[in-house]
Design a protein around this motif. Structure first.
Motif, mmCIF file in Angstrom:
data_model
loop_
_atom_site.group_PDB
_atom_site.id
_atom_site.type_symbol
_atom_site.label_atom_id
_atom_site.label_comp_id
_atom_site.label_asym_id
_atom_site.label_seq_id
_atom_site.Cartn_x
_atom_site.Cartn_y
_atom_site.Cartn_z
ATOM 1 N N UNK A 60 30.202 -26.550 -14.922
ATOM 2 C CA UNK A 60 31.503 -27.230 -15.015
ATOM 3 C C UNK A 60 32.030 -27.759 -13.684
ATOM 4 N N UNK A 61 31.326 -27.526 -12.584
ATOM 5 C CA UNK A 61 31.875 -27.895 -11.285
ATOM 6 C C UNK A 61 31.722 -29.392 -11.036
ATOM 7 N N UNK A 62 32.752 -29.952 -10.397
ATOM 8 C CA UNK A 62 32.723 -31.368 -10.033
ATOM 9 C C UNK A 62 31.774 -31.585 -8.874
ATOM 10 N N UNK A 88 28.420 -26.304 -31.046
ATOM 11 C CA UNK A 88 28.847 -27.105 -29.900
ATOM 12 C C UNK A 88 30.191 -26.556 -29.433
ATOM 13 N N UNK A 89 30.317 -26.314 -28.138
ATOM 14 C CA UNK A 89 31.532 -25.728 -27.582
ATOM 15 C C UNK A 89 32.096 -26.623 -26.488
ATOM 16 N N UNK A 90 33.402 -26.898 -26.580
ATOM 17 C CA UNK A 90 34.104 -27.740 -25.611
ATOM 18 C C UNK A 90 35.130 -26.876 -24.889
ATOM 19 N N UNK A 91 35.079 -26.871 -23.564
ATOM 20 C CA UNK A 91 36.070 -26.114 -22.792
ATOM 21 C C UNK A 91 36.287 -26.801 -21.443
ATOM 22 N N UNK A 92 37.550 -26.983 -21.097
ATOM 23 C CA UNK A 92 37.924 -27.634 -19.840
ATOM 24 C C UNK A 92 38.319 -26.559 -18.833
ATOM 25 N N UNK A 93 37.395 -26.207 -17.935
ATOM 26 C CA UNK A 93 37.660 -25.140 -16.979
ATOM 27 C C UNK A 93 38.685 -25.539 -15.923
ATOM 28 N N UNK A 94 38.922 -26.819 -15.754
ATOM 29 C CA UNK A 94 39.963 -27.261 -14.837
ATOM 30 C C UNK A 94 41.360 -26.955 -15.337
ATOM 31 N N UNK A 112 36.836 -28.331 -11.085
ATOM 32 C CA UNK A 112 36.155 -28.112 -12.357
ATOM 33 C C UNK A 112 36.438 -29.199 -13.388
ATOM 34 N N UNK A 113 35.419 -29.422 -14.212
ATOM 35 C CA UNK A 113 35.431 -30.420 -15.265
ATOM 36 C C UNK A 113 35.346 -29.758 -16.629
ATOM 37 N N UNK A 114 35.259 -30.597 -17.648
ATOM 38 C CA UNK A 114 34.940 -30.144 -19.000
ATOM 39 C C UNK A 114 33.477 -29.736 -19.057
ATOM 40 N N UNK A 115 33.182 -28.649 -19.758
ATOM 41 C CA UNK A 115 31.801 -28.228 -19.999
ATOM 42 C C UNK A 115 31.486 -28.403 -21.481
ATOM 43 N N UNK A 116 30.303 -28.895 -21.759
ATOM 44 C CA UNK A 116 29.819 -29.066 -23.127
ATOM 45 C C UNK A 116 28.659 -28.085 -23.312
ATOM 46 N N UNK A 117 28.908 -27.032 -24.054
ATOM 47 C CA UNK A 117 27.913 -25.974 -24.237
ATOM 48 C C UNK A 117 27.276 -26.078 -25.613
#
Length: 491
Positions: free
Chosen positions: A422-424, A363-369, A393-398
């Motif tokens: 990740x786009x809003x 599980x990968x958490x990254x906030x592109x914003x 951009x939002x947080x993406x949960x990969x």
């Protein structure tokens, strides 16, 4: 549309950063989708808790501590990228072939010959590919409603013989494709032959050609403590290159418009950069069959150089009083900036079913914003871009998952990956990837001193695209097919 937003920001800031820095640029250079070895790729690159594979260093460097022997391996690959673009009711298919190197590495392991305390130390150096940008897209259709020149004319209205951008509107003016509707009007209003005659229906062709990618050169250290804990640290140097050429052509194939035959507008964009980062990771083994991993990726600090230019050809009906063809070119815009990518957090599980099978998940958490630009020459423009990043951009949960089944010296593998959009909102986007889904499979053959693995990865995503601000939306169906072969030696 994005281009209108960027032009506005550029005018406010006083510098023509029309293509070099924008919110999508930050996403493109911070969105990793991991390639690497064929074994890891065959399992969806869900290797954060498994290790003993150099691809894991780009995910969780603690995986280096799982090595018990030294290793040298390399992974060439063949990529077949197929895009189907649908525009104005017509579909066009493009296919791109490319040979590349997805991984090469060397690992040296020192064993203490103890089973408690420090069991082993491993040092690794190598390269893992993080992204590939190569593709070709063709859009073709008849447009009875708008032209790219509409956008240029509307953007120029209010200016007197001076277009707002030397890279866009000014070219149309100097190529005699755009003119003032009435010299006595105030404010000045611009038009072009199709607009002034109220006749459209021209053929439009829009071709996008991209090349380049991102790769990470890793220097990593891993430790095995009592076969219960594995620690890892890596320093990565990321190399990026991105070249893009967009050619937009409109042709009056039915000869409906007086004087006008067509035009071609080309954007050339070249980017290169280098970044540095650090990763920390740990893998715990609470049970013989269970591994739990966690890693944190510190931001990558990029220095990026760009070159941008545009050119335009105008084509006209033969006339003794006017040229049949015009050609103008912008100056070359060279710019430098820095980009800091977000933190990245990865949690992983791995479970071994005897000596028969292994399953894993990441599980990968990254906030592109949280991407941030640093532009020394224009703090105001920098602030506007960074604010836009937070809005767009939002947080993406990969998620990634994989499985491996052992049949003697032969291994069968399957994997899956989900990279969240990740786009809003896509409302103001020019070209933004939606959710990416990757399905993988592979097989391997391993002996005590040699191994060979094969993998197939298929990445699928669909997204919308606007050739210019007033155009009809086009849909792009992208299918990337990667075939990887790893050959390695253990010592």
């Amino acid at each position: 549309m994005k281009k209108l937003i960027i032009i506005t920001l550029a005018l406010i800031g006083g510098l023509p950063f029309l293509h070099a820095q924008d919110s999508y640029e930050a996403l493109k250079f911070s969105r990793y989708q991991y390639y690497g070895t064929a074994r890891s790729s065959g399992m969806g690159n869900a290797f954060g808790a498994l290790g003993a594979d150099f691809s894991a260093v780009s995910i969780n460097p603690a995986g280096l501590g799982v090595y018990r022997k030294g290793e040298f391996a390399f992974t060439p690959s063949l990529k077949i990228n197929r895009n189907t673009g649908t525009y104005m009711g017509q579909s066009m298919e493009d296919e791109n072939f490319k040979f590349q190197l997805d991984n090469i590495h060397f690992v040296s392991t020192y064993n203490t010959n103890r089973n408690n305390g420090l069991v082993s130390l491993s040092f690794g150096v190598g390269y893992n590919r993080l992204a590939d940008f190569s593709e070709s897209i063709t859009l073709l259709g008849r447009n009875a409603q708008t032209s790219m020149l509409d956008e240029f004319a509307d953007n120029s209205s209010g200016f007197t013989n001076v277009a707002p951008s030397e890279f866009y509107e000014d070219l149309a003016w100097n190529a005699d494709l755009m003119y003032i509707r009435d010299t006595e009007e105030d404010p000045v209003v611009y038009t072009h032959d199709m607009m002034s005659q109220g006749v459209y229906g021209q053929s439009q062709e829009h071709i996008i050609t991209r090349s380049g990618g991102m790769g990470e050169y890793n220097f990593a250290l891993g430790a095995n403590v009592s076969h219960k804990l594995y620690f890892g640290l890596s320093v990565g140097i990321v190399s990026l290159s991105y070249d893009e050429t967009i050619v937009h052509t409109e042709t009056d194939i039915a000869n409906n418009v007086d004087f006008f035959d067509g035009f071609s507008f080309t954007e050339d964009y070249l980017t290169s950069g280098t970044g540095v980062n650090m990763k920390l990771g740990i893998i715990a083994r609470p049970l013989t069959s269970l591994r739990v991993g966690a890693s944190v990726h510190l931001p990558t600090f990029y220095n990026i150089d760009t070159e941008f230019s545009t050119r335009m050809n105008g084509f006209f009906d033969p006339s003794p009083d006017f040229d049949d063809e015009t050609f103008v070119r912008s100056d070359l815009l060279i710019s430098e900036y820095r980009l800091t990518t977000p933190f990245r957090f990865i949690g992983s599980l791995g479970y071994q079913i005897g000596k028969v099978a292994t399953i894993s998940a990441d599980y990968e958490y990254v906030d592109y914003g949280a991407n941030r630009f640093d532009i020394d020459t224009d703090p105001t423009y920098q602030a506007d871009l960074n604010d836009e990043l937070e809005d767009v951009y939002n947080v993406a949960h990969n998620l990634r998952a994989g499985a491996e089944v052992r049949l003697g010296k032969v291994y069968l593998r399957h994997g899956w990956a989900f990279y969240q959009d990740p786009s809003v909102s896509l409302e103001d986007a020019d070209l933004i990837d939606k959710t990416n889904v990757r399905a993988t499979g592979g097989l391997g053959f391993r002996t005590r001193g040699f191994f060979m693995d094969f993998a197939y990865m298929r990445t699928m995503n669909d997204y919308s695209y606007f050739p210019y601000a007033y155009s009809t939306e086009a849909m792009i169906e992208n299918r990337k097919n990667n075939f990887l072969l790893t050959m390695g030696f253990r010592f």
